[in-house]
Design a protein around this motif. Sequence first.
Motif, short mmCIF file in Angstrom:
data_model
loop_
_atom_site.label_atom_id
_atom_site.label_comp_id
_atom_site.label_asym_id
_atom_site.label_seq_id
_atom_site.Cartn_x
_atom_site.Cartn_y
_atom_site.Cartn_z
N THR A 37 -4.15 -6.11 6.67
CA THR A 37 -4.73 -6.20 5.32
C THR A 37 -5.93 -7.15 5.30
OG1 THR A 37 -3.20 -7.98 4.80
CG2 THR A 37 -2.53 -5.77 4.17
N ARG A 38 -6.57 -7.37 6.47
CA ARG A 38 -7.61 -8.40 6.50
C ARG A 38 -8.90 -7.99 5.81
NH1 ARG A 38 -7.61 -5.90 11.38
NH2 ARG A 38 -9.55 -5.58 12.51
N ARG A 39 -9.13 -6.70 5.69
CA ARG A 39 -10.34 -6.27 4.98
C ARG A 39 -10.03 -6.13 3.51
NH1 ARG A 39 -12.25 -6.58 9.40
NH2 ARG A 39 -12.35 -5.03 11.06
N LYS A 40 -10.89 -6.69 2.71
CA LYS A 40 -10.68 -6.61 1.28
C LYS A 40 -11.15 -5.25 0.79
CE LYS A 40 -10.95 -9.76 -2.55
NZ LYS A 40 -11.13 -11.16 -2.83
N SER A 41 -10.31 -4.57 0.02
CA SER A 41 -10.75 -3.31 -0.54
C SER A 41 -10.19 -3.20 -1.96
CB SER A 41 -10.26 -2.14 0.31
OG SER A 41 -8.87 -1.99 0.13
N HIS A 49 -7.76 -1.53 -3.17
CA HIS A 49 -6.30 -1.51 -3.33
C HIS A 49 -5.60 -2.57 -2.49
CE1 HIS A 49 -6.91 2.06 -5.58
NE2 HIS A 49 -7.54 2.63 -4.57
N SER A 50 -6.37 -3.45 -1.83
CA SER A 50 -5.71 -4.39 -0.92
C SER A 50 -4.83 -5.41 -1.65
CB SER A 50 -6.74 -5.11 -0.06
OG SER A 50 -7.59 -5.89 -0.88
N SER A 51 -5.03 -5.53 -2.96
CA SER A 51 -4.21 -6.52 -3.67
C SER A 51 -2.73 -6.11 -3.73
CB SER A 51 -4.75 -6.76 -5.07
OG SER A 51 -4.62 -5.58 -5.81
N GLU A 107 -1.13 -7.22 -0.48
CA GLU A 107 -1.22 -8.68 -0.52
C GLU A 107 -0.12 -9.25 -1.40
OE1 GLU A 107 -5.11 -9.98 -1.89
OE2 GLU A 107 -5.99 -8.68 -0.35
N ARG A 133 -10.33 -13.66 6.51
CA ARG A 133 -11.39 -13.34 5.54
C ARG A 133 -12.50 -14.38 5.52
NH1 ARG A 133 -8.20 -10.56 0.58
NH2 ARG A 133 -7.38 -8.83 1.83
#
Lengths: 287, 426
Positions: free
Chosen positions: A96-100, A102-104, A107, A178
């Motif tokens: 999940t290291r890339r923020k996108s 739907h990444s929340s 997270e 990040r």
Amino acid sequence: MKNASNLIHRTKPYLFVAPAVLLAALFCWFPALKGFLESFLTVNQAGKVLGFAGLGNYRILFSDKAFLSSLKITGLFIVLFVPANTFLTLLAASLTRRKSRHSSVPEYIFFSPVAISLSAYSLLFKELFRGKSSVINRILGLNSGWITEPAGAMVTVVILGVFLDFGIDYILLMCAFRSTDRNVIEAARMDGAGGWRLFFDMELPLIRETVLVTVFLALKDAILISAPIIILTEGGPFRSTETIMFYYYVEAFKSGNRAVQNSLASLVLSLAACAMAVYNIRRRRQP
Amino acid sequence: MRKLTLIFIIIAMAITAPLFAAGGKEKAETAKVTIWHSAQGANATVFEEIAQTFNDTIGKDKGIEIEAIYQGKANDVLTSVNAASGTGNLPDIAMMDATAATDMNHSQYLVTVDKLGIDTSDILACGISSYTSENGLLALPFNASALLYYYNKTLYDSLGVNPPKTLDDMVEVMKKTGTKDRAAFAGVPATFELTTLIGAQNGLSYMLNNRNGHDGAATEVLFGKEGTYKTFLEKWKAVYDTGFYSPITSGVTAEFTSGRCAAMLASSSNLASVINSVSGEFEVGVAKVPMVNEKATGGTVISGGALFSFTDSPAVKTVLEYMISPDVQAKWSEATGYVPVSTKAYETEAYKAFLEKNPQYKVAIESLLDSNPGLANVWVPSAYSVYYSFQSNIADVLNGKDIDAAVSDMVAIVEGAIASYSAQNN
């Protein structure tokens, strides 16, 4: 007037740290020192000193088979827990290291274990892994005895340990991923690195410091694990999950055995101090 | 500069505030009696009801209020009491069991029953002797119980088997009641079970000298050289060898109530909650604990807890007298399965009628009344450590360890606990 304000100016920082130093001295350093000195004395249950014991208390401790077995069990727990914890949290953080957009969602899920207290988790696990008629067996279609069998109990404690540390380790690692310098990553990409190569040779080494922090946190938690065991397995079955700190809990708190209490507390403290020293030396050697 | 002064004033106020708050508290008119207890689940509800009834009746008249605080299991109460000793935070009364006796016998804070001047002539004789040391009656028996053999009566009846009289019988019964999916018996004995399984041998046996530590601290281990532990282990190995024995140390009751094991040993104090959890799925039967062999005729040790007091006051005396009164004891027994400690409770019509309707509750009373009055629970230092050690030691034997070697291991462990304790407390 100028002198006075100068004095205040100079003493101000000390005044600010004073409460913290006072509390640490009162609740940590002083008891530790007292315990260390008393580990060479014979002290009765009411705390009265009866005489000099030399190394007698340590001899009692090391002649107790239950203590020696608790050392082995703590070792086994470290060997199982630290790699499992590091691997799983690193896996979750790297996925999940890339923020996108739907990444929340992941997270939130990965971080949520932090929101529930240790004892609540332990009680929940006790019910989930109760034995042959447990919920987990019904869900997974297994017939394992879990906390009623030595091996199963150890596995359950390891799973619980990972759950307890997961949230905080995940946040640390994800933030580290990040906050790495994107320019370096981009440069590597320009040079043609991608996929596994980019991850293992660039991204992971860049967060090495944070990984080390989580490893040492896990190590510390593994050495000191007691509360989850008190609730989940009570060291059992057949003392198979009796770690050093659980042994300490039984002898010091339940039995009021001061000989074991002081010698073991001093021993564990020095062990933890050594671990921290190794960590600090390692950190200082870093460029 | 002014800011700094302000900060100092605020800090000073924050530090002293609790002092003023405590000083300003109005002195209560009612005398509060705190009781730390270990009653769980349904038992806790009943215990709180008993306390509430007192507060609404006798307490209201005399200006006494009971405050019942749950402190965990009996041994957790001891942990809290030991931690509170000398800090001024001790409760007035604490409900603890035999594992507390060694510590309490040496406690300078304990107020014995004799000192409070409570009339104990109506209390069960075995209850009195179980908490009597060289220093007198340490605590007032309140929640007395006896070890029982619980079995799935519906299953036993359908197979036409009776609960076993001896461990040899038990092996035969297990071969009939066990299947691949259902253990015939579950649970590994520890100190509590062994006081009966060893104590009943040869009419009367002690695990430690000085009547299991009651007549002065134990100095010698007897279960090794008298061969009583060995006799037990040999019989228990046969139980294991049936292949239908589940050697688990936790969740035994849950296995039994869910029908996954056909029998277990448990205290009579669980009777009401076991019947409750089974909720009619099958009939719960109870019987006397199987004898280790034909010569083990001693019966069952009285177990369970007692009320230890730490305050010498008329209010505490009134509360304790209420707790052992026939009505309270009968109500407590009916709702839990504990044995009434007041002999007068047995004479009340209501309790007689209750026993008539619920014959299971009679078994514990009968097994205590039929037992050798010399039987005594074990007062051993490091009680919990010894408890865990017994279970591991038995497991070693089940896994093939030589019985003689296991016995000498166990003797060494208990001797070590005694030596360590006496070095620190003499």
